[in-house]
Write a protein that holds these residues in place. Structure first.
Motif, short mmCIF file in Angstrom:
data_model
loop_
_atom_site.label_atom_id
_atom_site.label_comp_id
_atom_site.label_asym_id
_atom_site.label_seq_id
_atom_site.Cartn_x
_atom_site.Cartn_y
_atom_site.Cartn_z
N ASP A 29 37.07 61.57 76.38
CA ASP A 29 36.12 60.48 76.56
C ASP A 29 36.53 59.30 75.69
OD1 ASP A 29 33.98 59.08 77.51
OD2 ASP A 29 32.44 60.23 76.45
N LYS A 31 34.81 55.69 73.80
CA LYS A 31 33.56 55.03 73.41
C LYS A 31 33.89 53.84 72.53
CE LYS A 31 29.03 54.71 72.44
NZ LYS A 31 28.00 54.38 73.45
N ALA A 45 26.02 59.44 67.23
CA ALA A 45 25.22 60.12 68.25
C ALA A 45 26.10 60.57 69.41
CB ALA A 45 24.12 59.17 68.75
N TRP A 46 27.05 59.74 69.81
CA TRP A 46 27.98 60.11 70.88
C TRP A 46 28.84 61.29 70.46
CZ3 TRP A 46 33.39 59.11 70.26
CH2 TRP A 46 34.17 59.40 71.38
N LYS A 48 28.21 63.67 68.29
CA LYS A 48 27.47 64.92 68.18
C LYS A 48 27.28 65.59 69.54
CE LYS A 48 25.02 63.97 63.85
NZ LYS A 48 23.72 63.73 63.19
N LYS A 49 27.26 64.80 70.61
CA LYS A 49 27.13 65.38 71.95
C LYS A 49 28.40 66.11 72.38
CE LYS A 49 23.90 61.79 73.52
NZ LYS A 49 23.70 60.65 74.46
N LEU A 50 29.51 65.82 71.71
CA LEU A 50 30.78 66.44 72.07
C LEU A 50 30.96 67.82 71.46
CD1 LEU A 50 33.08 63.31 71.59
CD2 LEU A 50 32.23 64.23 73.76
#
Length: 356
Positions: A29, A31, A45-46, A48-50
């Motif tokens: 990904d 970002k 935040a992005w 931590k989703k990974l």
């Protein structure tokens, strides 16, 4: 790195670009975020989703420092990727051209393949580094002004200019002599410029003196053992402390020597066994160790005996000094890690001829 995801980050003054890769280096990904606190929070935040992740940030600390301090405060794991290494891995990316995502991907893949230094909280060391850098900037400006003043004086009166010792215009005695000479002359543009330069040189000299005294006091608190090392003055000690940061980030004395640019580079081939000068590493650290080595060569008998022994083995004077710097890098590393006084022999002994 043991994390499932590595996030490479290419920092800029206004924007941060991050690329996430898996353990095989495959891009997952991309970002981007503004290089401001709200952007830091969005990136976190992005990430931590990974899932479990580490950060690999290109070592451009004047633009990435705020982000890394934020991540460390959030208990994130971060490594620094040297700029030359990210450039090398960028050439291995199967993409034409250069872009921020390509740079971030190169950082992530470099972190997967290399054993890189871990970022740690800077604490008081950051303030020492800021003061050392500020002092060097002021000294550089003062030197430039002294050069301009000297040429103006030569134009006004070459005989008087010849009486002022080279590199002494910032000293109070000689500065006052120049001011007195100029005030006895008739006014004019050249005289006015010289008086202005002399006044500014005096102010800069006073300011750098205050900074030196403050740095000496800080070094006495942060790393007093360095001041006991023969030939290591307060400014050299301050530079070493500022550039090293947390010595625990180096896994060995050899890694520290490579960081300082004192570790020789193997250049052997077949029956020819030799090493060459290391022109890499942190050149400011290298310069500090060089000043210590030259001072020890002049006034420290054990170092003089060591250099004589190296020359007896066939080393040139330059090669002997390189070997001494390599030895000093090892000594400095142990002192920073243990905080032991120089009088303690540590595990190194005093000087070893085989320690090149």
């Amino acid at each position: 790195m043991n994390a499932e995801v590595v996030i490479g980050l290419d920092p800029h003054k206004d924007i941060l670009v991050a690329v996430a890769v898996d353990r095989n280096g495959r891009q997952l990904d991309v970002k981007d975020a503004t290089a401001r606190p709200r952007g830091y929070r969005a990136l976190l935040a992005w990430a931590k989703k990974l899932g479990p992740h580490h950060w690999a940030v290109e070592d451009v600390r004047h633009v990435a420092g705020g982000l890394v301090r934020f991540l460390l405060a959030e208990d994130e794991q971060v490594v620094w990727v040297p700029t030359h290494m990210s450039a090398d891995y960028r050439r291995r990316v199967r993409a034409v051209g250069k872009s921020d995502p390509i740079d971030a991907l190169a950082c992530a893949r470099a972190a997967l393949a290399e054993d890189l230094p871990v970022a740690v909280p800077e604490m008081d060391v950051r303030e020492i580094k800021m003061l050392v850098d500020h002092r060097e900037d002021l000294v550089g400006e003062m030197v430039r002004m002294c050069c301009r003043l000297r040429w103006h004086l030569h134009d006004i009166d070459p005989d008087f200019a010849a009486t002022i010792p080279a590199r002494k215009l910032h000293r109070p005695k000689w500065n006052a002599m120049v001011v007195a000479f100029l005030r006895e002359r008739e006014g004019g543009v050249a005289t006015s410029i010289c008086l202005d330069l002399a006044e500014r040189i005096k102010d800069l000299g006073d300011h750098t003196g205050r900074l030196e005294r403050e740095l000496e006091e800080r070094v006495k608190v942060e790393a007093p053992q360095l001041l006991e090392l023969p030939g290591c003055g307060p400014m050299s000690a301050a530079r070493i402390v500022a550039e090293t940061g947390d010595p625990a980030r180096f896994k060995s004395a050899a890694a520290f020597a490579m960081f300082t640019g004192c570790a020789p580079i193997p250049a052997s081939s077949g029956s020819s066994q030799r090493v060459r000068l290391n022109r890499g590493g942190n050149r400011r650290m290298n310069a500090a160790l060089h000043r210590i080595a030259i001072t020890q060569k002049r006034m420290y008998p054990p170092a003089q005996d060591y250099l004589a022994g190296r020359r007896a083995l066939g080393n040139s004077n330059t090669e002997a000094i390189r070997a001494l710097k390599r030895h000093l890098a090892r000594r400095v590393f142990v002192l920073l890690r243990t905080g032991a006084p120089v009088a303690a022999r540590c595990e190194l002994g005093e000087f070893e001829l085989q320690a090149a």
